[in-house]
Motif scaffolding. Structure first.
Motif, PDB file in Angstrom:
ATOM      1  N   CYS A  73       0.852  -1.186   0.000  1.00 52.41           N
ATOM      2  CA  CYS A  73       0.000   0.000   0.000  1.00 52.41           C
ATOM      3  C   CYS A  73       0.894   1.245   0.000  1.00 52.41           C
ATOM      4  N   TRP A  74       0.560   2.238  -0.846  1.00 52.58           N
ATOM      5  CA  TRP A  74       1.421   3.393  -0.996  1.00 52.58           C
ATOM      6  C   TRP A  74       0.848   4.678  -0.415  1.00 52.58           C
ATOM      7  N   VAL A  75      -0.432   4.697  -0.061  1.00 56.46           N
ATOM      8  CA  VAL A  75      -1.029   5.942   0.433  1.00 56.46           C
ATOM      9  C   VAL A  75      -0.441   6.304   1.790  1.00 56.46           C
ATOM     10  N   ARG A  76      -0.503   7.605   2.133  1.00 54.37           N
ATOM     11  CA  ARG A  76      -0.039   8.069   3.447  1.00 54.37           C
ATOM     12  C   ARG A  76      -1.142   7.971   4.495  1.00 54.37           C
ATOM     13  N   GLY A  77      -2.380   8.006   4.048  1.00 57.65           N
ATOM     14  CA  GLY A  77      -3.522   7.917   4.942  1.00 57.65           C
ATOM     15  C   GLY A  77      -4.769   7.601   4.142  1.00 57.65           C
ATOM     16  N   TYR A  78      -5.849   7.218   4.852  1.00 59.51           N
ATOM     17  CA  TYR A  78      -7.055   6.765   4.155  1.00 59.51           C
ATOM     18  C   TYR A  78      -8.284   7.305   4.862  1.00 59.51           C
ATOM     19  N   ILE A  79      -9.237   7.820   4.069  1.00 59.60           N
ATOM     20  CA  ILE A  79     -10.445   8.435   4.616  1.00 59.60           C
ATOM     21  C   ILE A  79     -11.673   7.841   3.940  1.00 59.60           C
ATOM     22  N   VAL A  80     -12.612   7.328   4.738  1.00 58.91           N
ATOM     23  CA  VAL A  80     -13.868   6.799   4.195  1.00 58.91           C
ATOM     24  C   VAL A  80     -15.028   7.248   5.082  1.00 58.91           C
ATOM     25  N   ARG A  81     -16.226   7.215   4.497  1.00 58.04           N
ATOM     26  CA  ARG A  81     -17.418   7.558   5.286  1.00 58.04           C
ATOM     27  C   ARG A  81     -17.772   6.410   6.225  1.00 58.04           C
ATOM     28  N   GLU A  82     -17.996   5.230   5.660  1.00 54.55           N
ATOM     29  CA  GLU A  82     -18.287   4.036   6.451  1.00 54.55           C
ATOM     30  C   GLU A  82     -17.392   2.902   5.977  1.00 54.55           C
ATOM     31  N   LEU A  83     -16.771   2.210   6.918  1.00 57.53           N
ATOM     32  CA  LEU A  83     -15.911   1.077   6.604  1.00 57.53           C
ATOM     33  C   LEU A  83     -16.657  -0.208   6.936  1.00 57.53           C
ATOM     34  N   CYS A  84     -16.783  -1.093   5.948  1.00 58.84           N
ATOM     35  CA  CYS A  84     -17.484  -2.364   6.148  1.00 58.84           C
ATOM     36  C   CYS A  84     -16.542  -3.390   6.754  1.00 58.84           C
ATOM     37  N   ASP A  85     -16.890  -3.892   7.918  1.00 59.41           N
ATOM     38  CA  ASP A  85     -16.062  -4.910   8.572  1.00 59.41           C
ATOM     39  C   ASP A  85     -16.669  -6.303   8.468  1.00 59.41           C
ATOM     40  N   LEU A  86     -17.747  -6.440   7.694  1.00 56.21           N
ATOM     41  CA  LEU A  86     -18.356  -7.749   7.440  1.00 56.21           C
ATOM     42  C   LEU A  86     -18.451  -7.966   5.933  1.00 56.21           C
ATOM     43  N   PRO A  87     -17.301  -8.120   5.255  1.00 53.50           N
ATOM     44  CA  PRO A  87     -17.306  -8.241   3.796  1.00 53.50           C
ATOM     45  C   PRO A  87     -17.914  -9.554   3.332  1.00 53.50           C
ATOM     46  N   SER A  88     -18.371  -9.559   2.096  1.00 55.68           N
ATOM     47  CA  SER A  88     -18.959 -10.764   1.504  1.00 55.68           C
ATOM     48  C   SER A  88     -18.477 -10.901   0.072  1.00 55.68           C
ATOM     49  N   ASN A  89     -17.592 -11.860  -0.159  1.00 54.39           N
ATOM     50  CA  ASN A  89     -17.092 -12.144  -1.500  1.00 54.39           C
ATOM     51  C   ASN A  89     -16.395 -13.500  -1.463  1.00 54.39           C
ATOM     52  N   PHE A  90     -16.578 -14.308  -2.497  1.00 54.03           N
ATOM     53  CA  PHE A  90     -16.003 -15.655  -2.478  1.00 54.03           C
ATOM     54  C   PHE A  90     -14.478 -15.635  -2.529  1.00 54.03           C
ATOM     55  N   ARG A  91     -13.874 -14.514  -2.938  1.00 55.85           N
ATOM     56  CA  ARG A  91     -12.416 -14.402  -2.972  1.00 55.85           C
ATOM     57  C   ARG A  91     -11.859 -13.687  -1.750  1.00 55.85           C
ATOM     58  N   CYS A  92     -12.708 -13.255  -0.838  1.00 53.06           N
ATOM     59  CA  CYS A  92     -12.292 -12.436   0.290  1.00 53.06           C
ATOM     60  C   CYS A  92     -11.279 -13.167   1.177  1.00 53.06           C
ATOM     61  N   GLY A  93     -10.172 -12.483   1.489  1.00 51.15           N
ATOM     62  CA  GLY A  93      -9.150 -13.071   2.345  1.00 51.15           C
ATOM     63  C   GLY A  93      -8.998 -12.362   3.675  1.00 51.15           C
ATOM     64  N   GLY A  94      -9.917 -11.455   3.983  1.00 51.79           N
ATOM     65  CA  GLY A  94      -9.841 -10.706   5.232  1.00 51.79           C
ATOM     66  C   GLY A  94     -10.561  -9.384   5.083  1.00 51.79           C
ATOM     67  N   THR A  95     -10.519  -8.570   6.112  1.00 55.47           N
ATOM     68  CA  THR A  95     -11.204  -7.286   6.079  1.00 55.47           C
ATOM     69  C   THR A  95     -10.259  -6.178   5.620  1.00 55.47           C
ATOM     70  N   LEU A  96     -10.848  -5.128   5.116  1.00 55.66           N
ATOM     71  CA  LEU A  96     -10.055  -3.967   4.721  1.00 55.66           C
ATOM     72  C   LEU A  96      -9.393  -3.338   5.939  1.00 55.66           C
ATOM     73  N   SER A  97     -10.081  -3.369   7.076  1.00 54.39           N
ATOM     74  CA  SER A  97      -9.514  -2.826   8.304  1.00 54.39           C
ATOM     75  C   SER A  97      -8.223  -3.534   8.670  1.00 54.39           C
ATOM     76  N   ASP A  98      -8.209  -4.864   8.582  1.00 57.91           N
ATOM     77  CA  ASP A  98      -6.995  -5.622   8.883  1.00 57.91           C
ATOM     78  C   ASP A  98      -5.888  -5.318   7.874  1.00 57.91           C
ATOM     79  N   PHE A  99      -6.281  -5.153   6.604  1.00 56.12           N
ATOM     80  CA  PHE A  99      -5.304  -4.809   5.573  1.00 56.12           C
ATOM     81  C   PHE A  99      -4.599  -3.495   5.921  1.00 56.12           C
ATOM     82  N   LEU A 100      -5.378  -2.478   6.320  1.00 52.45           N
ATOM     83  CA  LEU A 100      -4.797  -1.182   6.662  1.00 52.45           C
ATOM     84  C   LEU A 100      -3.869  -1.297   7.864  1.00 52.45           C
ATOM     85  N   LYS A 101      -4.267  -2.101   8.864  1.00 49.73           N
ATOM     86  CA  LYS A 101      -3.410  -2.298  10.036  1.00 49.73           C
ATOM     87  C   LYS A 101      -2.118  -2.994   9.648  1.00 49.73           C
ATOM     88  N   ASN A 102      -2.226  -4.030   8.840  1.00 50.89           N
ATOM     89  CA  ASN A 102      -1.035  -4.780   8.423  1.00 50.89           C
ATOM     90  C   ASN A 102      -0.082  -3.920   7.601  1.00 50.89           C
TER      91      ASN A 102
END
Length: 380
Positions: A73-102
């Motif tokens: 990830c190359w951004v310096r920071g990230y801004i969203v209105r609502e972050l979904c922590d219960l994603p639904s997709n057959f390819r999903c490997g985790g949440t976006l929140s965890d991705f940002l933390k990692n």
């Protein structure tokens, strides 16, 4: 946990912390894409920037590593209105929140992104600071605003010897999984040898070339004209990348040498388009708030057809600076800025938008076929 966004003009937005905790400063921009947030986060062109998603719900299909455009990830920071922590997709490997933390990305959600976008649109992009992990927002003093205003994208580069392109090149596209697909023209083995000059290339540029039966050799931004020409390629691809194109003085000088040779077919995208234009005598300037998102209409000057394009840039080639040996091939319907140039004295063309457009739209994907045709004509 609370978080705050403080803009360089003193405006404060209070919200909730997402991703890593801490403090980050960057150029605050907005992108209008409804999907493709993973491609945005891993696009090296966003290097040094705090990215605001205008679409109100982000993260609904989670973290899908196969959709990354580079290794990190190359951004310096990230801004969203609502972050979904219960994603639904057959390819999903985790949440976006965890991705940002990692990825150690400091972010903020639950702020009025519409109000923020309007401010950036009316005032122009400006630096901002996201703070989380503290009990209260720090006092907005002159010293704090001075710190925010003083930030430059180059400060995100680990080595003071490098500019923003130097901070990303050689990292983004070097590890690719070669496609097993038969090329669009029917080749089962490579028919064209392409040098991809990496200024922060998105992975899908290489994929699109490989789909068309091309063998792609990636070279870093530090490559010289002699090194590139010594590879004896059929064509040269100039990639996207971050920052002010005019900062890349040495790259532009090397590109001039290749253009002076006048024999190697060239295709430039985004930053590559801008640096090719600078090498050919054009001028570039910074836009008020740039073009970022997947819904920008561009008109073909030959056919009159309008295409919806994916874009991510803060600078543009000045319309009045295009020389007599070139012509504008596309322009932006919204503001009239240059979106494409075809050169009549050498086998070269470029576009400001992203024809590889992962995750879409794919309206201008045909430009890769046009590049193949240009190489075929050049050989004949």
């Amino acid at each position: 946990m609370k978080a705050w966004l403080i803009l360089a003009d003193g405006t404060i937005f209070e919200g909730t912390s997402i991703g890593a905790t801490g403090k980050t400063i960057g150029e605050t921009v907005f992108t209008t894409g409804m999907t493709g947030y993973l491609e945005t986060l891993t696009d090296p062109s966003y290097f040094g920037q705090i990215v605001t998603q205008t679409f109100p719900l982000i993260g609904n299909y989670g973290d899908i590593p196969m959709d990354y455009e580079s290794k990190k990830c190359w951004v310096r920071g990230y801004i969203v209105r609502e972050l979904c922590d219960l994603p639904s997709n057959f390819r999903c490997g985790g949440t976006l929140s965890d991705f940002l933390k990692n990825q150690n990305i400091v972010g903020i959600c639950r702020i009025d992104t519409r109000a923020l976008t309007k401010r950036l649109r009316e005032s122009g992009v400006m630096n901002g600071m996201i703070i989380s992990g503290v009990e209260s927002c720090p006092a907005v003093t002159e010293a704090l605003l001075k710190e925010i205003k003083a930030y430059r994208i180059e400060q995100a580069v680990e080595s003071v010897q490098q500019n923003s392109v130097g901070g990303v090149t050689g990292v983004s596209p070097v590890e690719r999984v070669a496609t097993n697909e038969v090329g669009a023209q029917g080749e089962s083995s490579p028919s064209k040898s392409i040098v991809l000059w990496d200024f922060g290339a998105k992975a899908n540029i290489q994929r699109e070339l490989e789909k068309r039966g091309c063998h792609v050799t990636v070279v870093p931004c530090t490559a010289t004209a002699n090194e590139i020409l010594a590879l004896n390629p059929d064509g040269l691809m100039l990639s996207n990348g971050p920052g002010d194109p005019a900062d890349n003085v040495q790259i532009i000088e090397e590109l001039k040498k290749i253009c002076d040779a006048g024999t190697l077919p060239i295709f430039g995208i985004c930053l590559g388009h801008q640096m090719l234009a600078l090498a050919r005598g054009c001028k570039t300037s910074k836009l008020k708030y740039g073009h970022r998102g997947g819904n920008h209409p561009c008109k073909d000057t030959e056919t009159g057809r309008v295409y919806i394009t994916s874009q991510n840039h803060g600078y543009a080639v000045e319309n009045t600076s295009i020389p007599a040996y070139a012509k504008m091939s596309f322009f932006n319907v919204n503001d009239g800025t240059v979106e494409g140039i075809t050169y009549t004295d050498i086998p070269a063309f470029s576009v400001q938008f992203h024809p590889e457009a992962c995750g879409g739209p794919h309206d201008t994907n045909f430009l890769f076929d046009r590049f193949i045709e240009l190489m075929n004509r050049s050989k004949q």
